[in-house]
Write an enzyme that holds these catalytic residues in place. Structure first.
Site, short mmCIF file in Angstrom:
data_model
loop_
_atom_site.label_atom_id
_atom_site.label_comp_id
_atom_site.label_asym_id
_atom_site.label_seq_id
_atom_site.Cartn_x
_atom_site.Cartn_y
_atom_site.Cartn_z
N CYS A 23 -36.35 11.01 22.53
CA CYS A 23 -37.46 11.58 21.75
C CYS A 23 -38.71 11.70 22.61
CB CYS A 23 -37.71 10.74 20.51
SG CYS A 23 -37.94 9.01 20.85
N GLU A 33 -39.57 8.14 12.35
CA GLU A 33 -39.68 8.27 13.81
C GLU A 33 -38.95 9.55 14.19
OE1 GLU A 33 -41.30 6.36 15.78
OE2 GLU A 33 -41.62 4.56 14.62
N ASN A 57 -28.82 8.82 19.74
CA ASN A 57 -29.19 8.82 21.17
C ASN A 57 -29.41 7.41 21.75
OD1 ASN A 57 -31.59 8.59 19.77
ND2 ASN A 57 -32.75 9.91 21.16
N GLU A 78 -38.41 21.51 20.12
CA GLU A 78 -37.94 20.40 20.95
C GLU A 78 -36.58 20.78 21.54
OE1 GLU A 78 -36.48 16.90 18.89
OE2 GLU A 78 -37.29 15.59 20.46
N GLY A 102 -34.93 10.32 13.68
CA GLY A 102 -34.11 11.52 13.84
C GLY A 102 -34.99 12.75 13.93
N SER A 103 -34.42 13.88 13.55
CA SER A 103 -35.15 15.15 13.65
C SER A 103 -36.16 15.27 12.49
CB SER A 103 -34.15 16.30 13.56
OG SER A 103 -33.45 16.21 12.34
N LYS A 128 -27.13 3.60 7.71
CA LYS A 128 -26.37 4.86 7.73
C LYS A 128 -26.60 5.42 9.13
CE LYS A 128 -26.05 9.52 7.45
NZ LYS A 128 -25.08 9.54 8.57
N HIS A 129 -25.56 5.32 9.94
CA HIS A 129 -25.72 5.77 11.34
C HIS A 129 -25.31 7.24 11.45
CE1 HIS A 129 -26.80 5.03 15.35
NE2 HIS A 129 -26.43 3.76 15.43
#
Ligand code: NAP
Length: 457
Positions: free
Chosen positions: A263, A229, A132, A361, A207-208, A155-156
């Site tokens: 987020c 995060e 994002n 979410e 991420g999630s 690692k994207h």
């Protein structure tokens, strides 16, 4: 696992990338470890210079870097340029202040001895990042660790491979030493193998919570420092004395910027009963002004979601929210059989704790609104969540807003402004929103060895 750049506006496949071979992973770790060793005897001022050069590279070629954000994950081109600017700001902040933060600090004399701490590098940090904010999420980890002397392996997310490659290209153009930063197209097993490697001493994931639990478990298994995060269900509180016009405008921005995929986006609006109708009317009017379209078109004001998969997920989640008892006050479910990942904004109400989707979410332009009568009710709703990331309060009586802010269980809050992150201020969550802090001086301490030395003269 695939790394594919697909334009979410029209679903055109732009480019596919092969996964990293195990040899490439080994080479990256070898070079990363060499950088870590070499940086111990290098003056931090050299790395400050290189970090400034990285900022210059992004700044001077902003348009080039911004376009990958629009084509890979659908960010509006104007917001993409802003992300490149924020990326530059983070790099400049650590280039300017990073070395100061890690200067040795003396502690009060203990037991007739003297004491101080040194901040030392620890090795390689693995950064697992989301799509994002494809550049700034990476820079938050890279900039402080580079100053400290840690190497970073990235690692994207699978859908932003061109952004990942562009970041690496920028480091290369800025003259960074080999090993300081390396993008690797890793699969999940390789992520675990990298965490297990003794040259790697930390893992930062954004991420999630699902990904966070898996990667944090792996970090725990191998006793590696980690920061997580994760997601949020932030409240946006509008008190009876708020400037309603301003609150409504910023409420829409807080839900619709980046197509709602932030987020700390406002996800639950808690609005004082006295002004509820007035606020809702203005919020709807603000939502009306957003027009979905091609993110590369300067006139578009609402971006598509990041992928067809994200659109399908949000559609199904929203359907379940409504089936669970919520009512639609604005908009309607998007017809997702059409090409592209667009999602038209919606406002829902009537969420209850027995709705199976309570506290989920919704990562897109779907707002949920509650009418509230007093502070106790606000605090109860805000805190009845497994998440604890951010939130916003709008009020004229600032003391009142600050008292309320203190009672809401999150890592950060903003008053009379929508949530945003700043290099100077720590950022992070509590509860299922994760742990650890990025940015500010905290961001450089996370993966440092804070080494205490006591001595007698
Ligand atoms: P995601 O699906 O959890 O993915 C995040 C990263 O984790 C991606 O690189 C993903 O790779 C990787 N990943 C997922 N499962 C993994 C596993 N089992 N092992 C190793 N790596 C794994 O999240 P997302 O959909 O990209 O991002 C949206 C979420 O991020 C939202 O919940 C949002 O709130 C949160 N977020 C939080 C912050 C914050 O600072 N708190 C900031 C931005 C976003 P693949 O893409 O290859 O699956």
């Amino acid at each position: 696992m695939s790394y594919q750049a697909v334009n979410p506006f029209n679903e055109t496949l732009i480019k596919e990338f092969s996964n990293a071979s195990n040899q490439e992973v080994e080479d990256a770790l070898t070079q990363g470890y060499e950088f870590y060793q070499a940086s111990k005897s290098q003056a931090a001022s050299e790395r400050e210079q290189l970090l400034s050069q990285l900022a210059d590279e992004f700044e001077n070629n902003s348009e080039y870097y911004a376009k990958f954000l629009s084509t890979n994950m659908g960010k509006l081109i104007g917001q993409a340029r802003n992300e490149v600017k924020s990326n530059v700001a983070i790099a400049r902040y650590y280039a300017q202040h990073g070395a100061e933060f890690i200067k040795p600090k003396t502690f009060p004399d203990v037991d007739k001895s003297k004491a101080y701490v040194e901040y030392q590098s620890t090795g390689i940090v693995l950064a697992v990042e989301p799509w994002n904010f494809p550049y700034t999420q990476v820079m938050r980890v890279v900039a402080p660790n580079f100053i400290l002397g840690n190497a970073v392996v990235l690692k994207h997310a699978g859908i932003v491979p061109e952004c990942a490659s562009a970041f690496e290209e920028a480091c290369h153009k800025a003259g960074w030493p080999k090993g300081a930063f390396k993008n690797l197209f890793l699969d999940y097993d390789q992520v675990d193998a990298v965490i297990a490697d003794s040259r790697v001493q930390g893992v930062a994931l954004t991420g999630s919570d699902g990904a966070g639990r898996k990667v944090a478990a792996s970090a725990g298994k191998y006793l590696k420092q980690s920061s997580m995060e994760l997601g949020g269900t932030d409240v946006f509180v509008v008190l009876a004395d708020a400037d309603i016009k301003r609150a409504a405008k910023e409420a829409a921005e807080a839900r619709l910027t980046n197509a709602g995929q932030v987020c700390t986006a406002a996800k639950r609006y808690l609005v004082a009963a006295d002004i509820y109708d007035q606020f809702l009317t203005q919020l709807k009017a603000e939502f009306d002004t957003y027009k979905l379209g091609d993110p590369l078109d300067e006139n578009t004001t609402l971006a598509p979601l990041s992928s067809k998969a994200a659109q399908k997920k949000l559609y199904e989640q929203t359907e379940k929210v409504i089936a669970g008892g919520s009512q639609v006050l604005y908009g309607e479910l998007t017809d997702i059989s059409q090409p592209g990942a667009g999602f038209t904004p919606m406002i829902l109400t009537g969420m209850t704790t027995d709705n199976p989707m309570y506290d989920t979410e919704l990562f897109g332009p779907v707002a949920q609104i509650y009418k509230v009568s007093n502070d106790d009710e606000i605090v109860a709703i805000a805190n009845n969540s497994e998440h604890g990331l951010g939130g916003a309060i709008y009020a004229t009586d600032i003391d009142h807003a600050r008292r309320l802010a203190s009672q809401i269980e999150t890592g950060q809050l903003s008053i009379n402004r929508r949530m945003a992150s700043h290099s100077e201020v720590p950022f992070g969550g509590i509860k299922d929103s994760g742990y650890g802090r990025e940015l500010s001086h905290y961001g450089i301490e996370v993966f440092a060895n804070i080494k205490a030395i006591t001595y007698n003269d």
